[in-house]
Design a protein around this motif. Structure first.
Motif, PDB file in Angstrom:
ATOM      1  N   ILE A 140       0.849  -1.205   0.000  1.00 23.91           N
ATOM      2  CA  ILE A 140       0.000   0.000   0.000  1.00 23.91           C
ATOM      3  C   ILE A 140       0.877   1.245   0.000  1.00 23.91           C
ATOM      4  O   ILE A 140       0.631   2.195  -0.763  1.00 23.91           O
ATOM      5  CB  ILE A 140      -0.962  -0.006   1.205  1.00 23.91           C
ATOM      6  CG1 ILE A 140      -2.030  -1.095   1.028  1.00 23.91           C
ATOM      7  CG2 ILE A 140      -1.624   1.360   1.385  1.00 23.91           C
ATOM      8  CD1 ILE A 140      -2.879  -1.341   2.261  1.00 23.91           C
ATOM      9  N   TYR A 141       1.914   1.253   0.828  1.00 19.38           N
ATOM     10  CA  TYR A 141       2.823   2.406   0.872  1.00 19.38           C
ATOM     11  C   TYR A 141       3.555   2.570  -0.463  1.00 19.38           C
ATOM     12  O   TYR A 141       3.733   3.696  -0.942  1.00 19.38           O
ATOM     13  CB  TYR A 141       3.838   2.253   2.001  1.00 19.38           C
ATOM     14  CG  TYR A 141       3.239   2.127   3.378  1.00 19.38           C
ATOM     15  CD1 TYR A 141       1.989   2.670   3.694  1.00 19.38           C
ATOM     16  CD2 TYR A 141       3.908   1.447   4.380  1.00 19.38           C
ATOM     17  CE1 TYR A 141       1.443   2.538   4.961  1.00 19.38           C
ATOM     18  CE2 TYR A 141       3.368   1.325   5.655  1.00 19.38           C
ATOM     19  CZ  TYR A 141       2.138   1.870   5.932  1.00 19.38           C
ATOM     20  OH  TYR A 141       1.611   1.736   7.190  1.00 19.38           O
ATOM     21  N   ALA A 142       3.957   1.468  -1.066  1.00 16.37           N
ATOM     22  CA  ALA A 142       4.635   1.531  -2.370  1.00 16.37           C
ATOM     23  C   ALA A 142       3.691   2.068  -3.441  1.00 16.37           C
ATOM     24  O   ALA A 142       4.101   2.860  -4.302  1.00 16.37           O
ATOM     25  CB  ALA A 142       5.164   0.155  -2.759  1.00 16.37           C
ATOM     26  N   THR A 143       2.431   1.671  -3.377  1.00 13.35           N
ATOM     27  CA  THR A 143       1.430   2.184  -4.321  1.00 13.35           C
ATOM     28  C   THR A 143       1.276   3.687  -4.158  1.00 13.35           C
ATOM     29  O   THR A 143       1.216   4.431  -5.146  1.00 13.35           O
ATOM     30  CB  THR A 143       0.073   1.480  -4.109  1.00 13.35           C
ATOM     31  OG1 THR A 143       0.260   0.065  -4.259  1.00 13.35           O
ATOM     32  CG2 THR A 143      -0.969   1.970  -5.084  1.00 13.35           C
ATOM     33  N   ALA A 144       1.225   4.154  -2.914  1.00 15.85           N
ATOM     34  CA  ALA A 144       1.128   5.594  -2.662  1.00 15.85           C
ATOM     35  C   ALA A 144       2.350   6.319  -3.212  1.00 15.85           C
ATOM     36  O   ALA A 144       2.223   7.383  -3.838  1.00 15.85           O
ATOM     37  CB  ALA A 144       0.980   5.857  -1.164  1.00 15.85           C
ATOM     38  N   LEU A 145       3.521   5.743  -3.000  1.00 13.85           N
ATOM     39  CA  LEU A 145       4.742   6.376  -3.505  1.00 13.85           C
ATOM     40  C   LEU A 145       4.754   6.443  -5.028  1.00 13.85           C
ATOM     41  O   LEU A 145       5.079   7.481  -5.605  1.00 13.85           O
ATOM     42  CB  LEU A 145       5.982   5.629  -3.003  1.00 13.85           C
ATOM     43  CG  LEU A 145       7.318   6.166  -3.501  1.00 13.85           C
ATOM     44  CD1 LEU A 145       7.523   7.603  -3.061  1.00 13.85           C
ATOM     45  CD2 LEU A 145       8.455   5.292  -3.027  1.00 13.85           C
ATOM     46  N   ILE A 146       4.380   5.356  -5.671  1.00 12.86           N
ATOM     47  CA  ILE A 146       4.344   5.341  -7.141  1.00 12.86           C
ATOM     48  C   ILE A 146       3.345   6.374  -7.648  1.00 12.86           C
ATOM     49  O   ILE A 146       3.627   7.130  -8.591  1.00 12.86           O
ATOM     50  CB  ILE A 146       4.015   3.931  -7.665  1.00 12.86           C
ATOM     51  CG1 ILE A 146       5.189   2.984  -7.383  1.00 12.86           C
ATOM     52  CG2 ILE A 146       3.689   3.953  -9.157  1.00 12.86           C
ATOM     53  CD1 ILE A 146       4.861   1.514  -7.580  1.00 12.86           C
ATOM     54  N   TYR A 147       2.175   6.437  -7.010  1.00 13.72           N
ATOM     55  CA  TYR A 147       1.173   7.425  -7.431  1.00 13.72           C
ATOM     56  C   TYR A 147       1.701   8.849  -7.228  1.00 13.72           C
ATOM     57  O   TYR A 147       1.572   9.700  -8.116  1.00 13.72           O
ATOM     58  CB  TYR A 147      -0.134   7.234  -6.655  1.00 13.72           C
ATOM     59  CG  TYR A 147      -1.185   8.232  -7.043  1.00 13.72           C
ATOM     60  CD1 TYR A 147      -1.853   8.129  -8.261  1.00 13.72           C
ATOM     61  CD2 TYR A 147      -1.495   9.301  -6.218  1.00 13.72           C
ATOM     62  CE1 TYR A 147      -2.804   9.057  -8.635  1.00 13.72           C
ATOM     63  CE2 TYR A 147      -2.438  10.233  -6.579  1.00 13.72           C
ATOM     64  CZ  TYR A 147      -3.092  10.113  -7.787  1.00 13.72           C
ATOM     65  OH  TYR A 147      -4.030  11.036  -8.152  1.00 13.72           O
TER      66      TYR A 147
END
Length: 173
Positions: A140-147
């Motif tokens: 989830i944190y990686a998804t936020a970072l990518i976004y």
């Protein structure tokens, strides 16, 4: 452990939000990015929940209140501040929410459900549930970072600034 990459990702997300906050020239956008920074600060605090046990004595009191009471009050104020800032930046928030693909919402929702299931040992053995929980949180944190990394805020802010100036120019006699 897997918590360390999650914390590093959260700090990078926080720094990216700070970058957007400093880059933005629109007040509502700055308000949104300030709320985002507070969200990541509270997420980092949640991930580092073991630190008070290391640094604060168990019998700590201040004005006849325990550390837990003070921590809850401070976090409540921060959460209420986040809600107020997000309400204030409503149009900017809505523009960003509309810009995100539906698959992003679906993916994060699935990861959040799997994280909850792992945390509460639902369908997962307790030992493996901890691994599932931490992995889901990190994703989830990686998804936020990518976004956040792929988000092109400079175009959004200039378009919104042009639109607000156009509205201002057409609304005056």
């Amino acid at each position: 452990m897997i918590e360390i990459p999650g914390n590093i990702i959260l700090v990078i997300c926080l720094l990216r939000c700070l970058h957007y906050f400093l880059q933005s020239h629109i007040r509502r956008a700055q308000t949104f990015w300030l709320a985002s920074m507070l969200i990541f600060i509270t997420a980092i605090r949640r991930e580092l929940n073991y630190l008070p046990d290391l640094f604060v004595p168990s019998d700590f009191t201040l004005l006849s209140r325990s550390y837990d009471w003070w921590e809850d009050m401070v976090l409540t104020v921060i959460y209420l501040t986040i809600v107020g800032l997000l309400i204030h930046s409503g149009r900017y928030l809505w523009a960003l929410l509309k810009k995100a693909p539906l698959s992003l919402y679906f993916g994060v929702a699935v990861l959040a459900i799997v994280q909850y299931m792992g945390e509460n040992a639902i369908l997962f053995p307790e030992d493996f549930g901890v691994f599932v929980e931490e992995t889901s949180e990190t994703l989830i944190y990686a998804t936020a970072l990518i976004y956040l990394w792929r988000l092109n805020v400079s175009d959004d802010t200039s378009q919104q600034k042009d639109a607000s100036e156009l509205h201002y120019q057409t609304s005056t006699p």
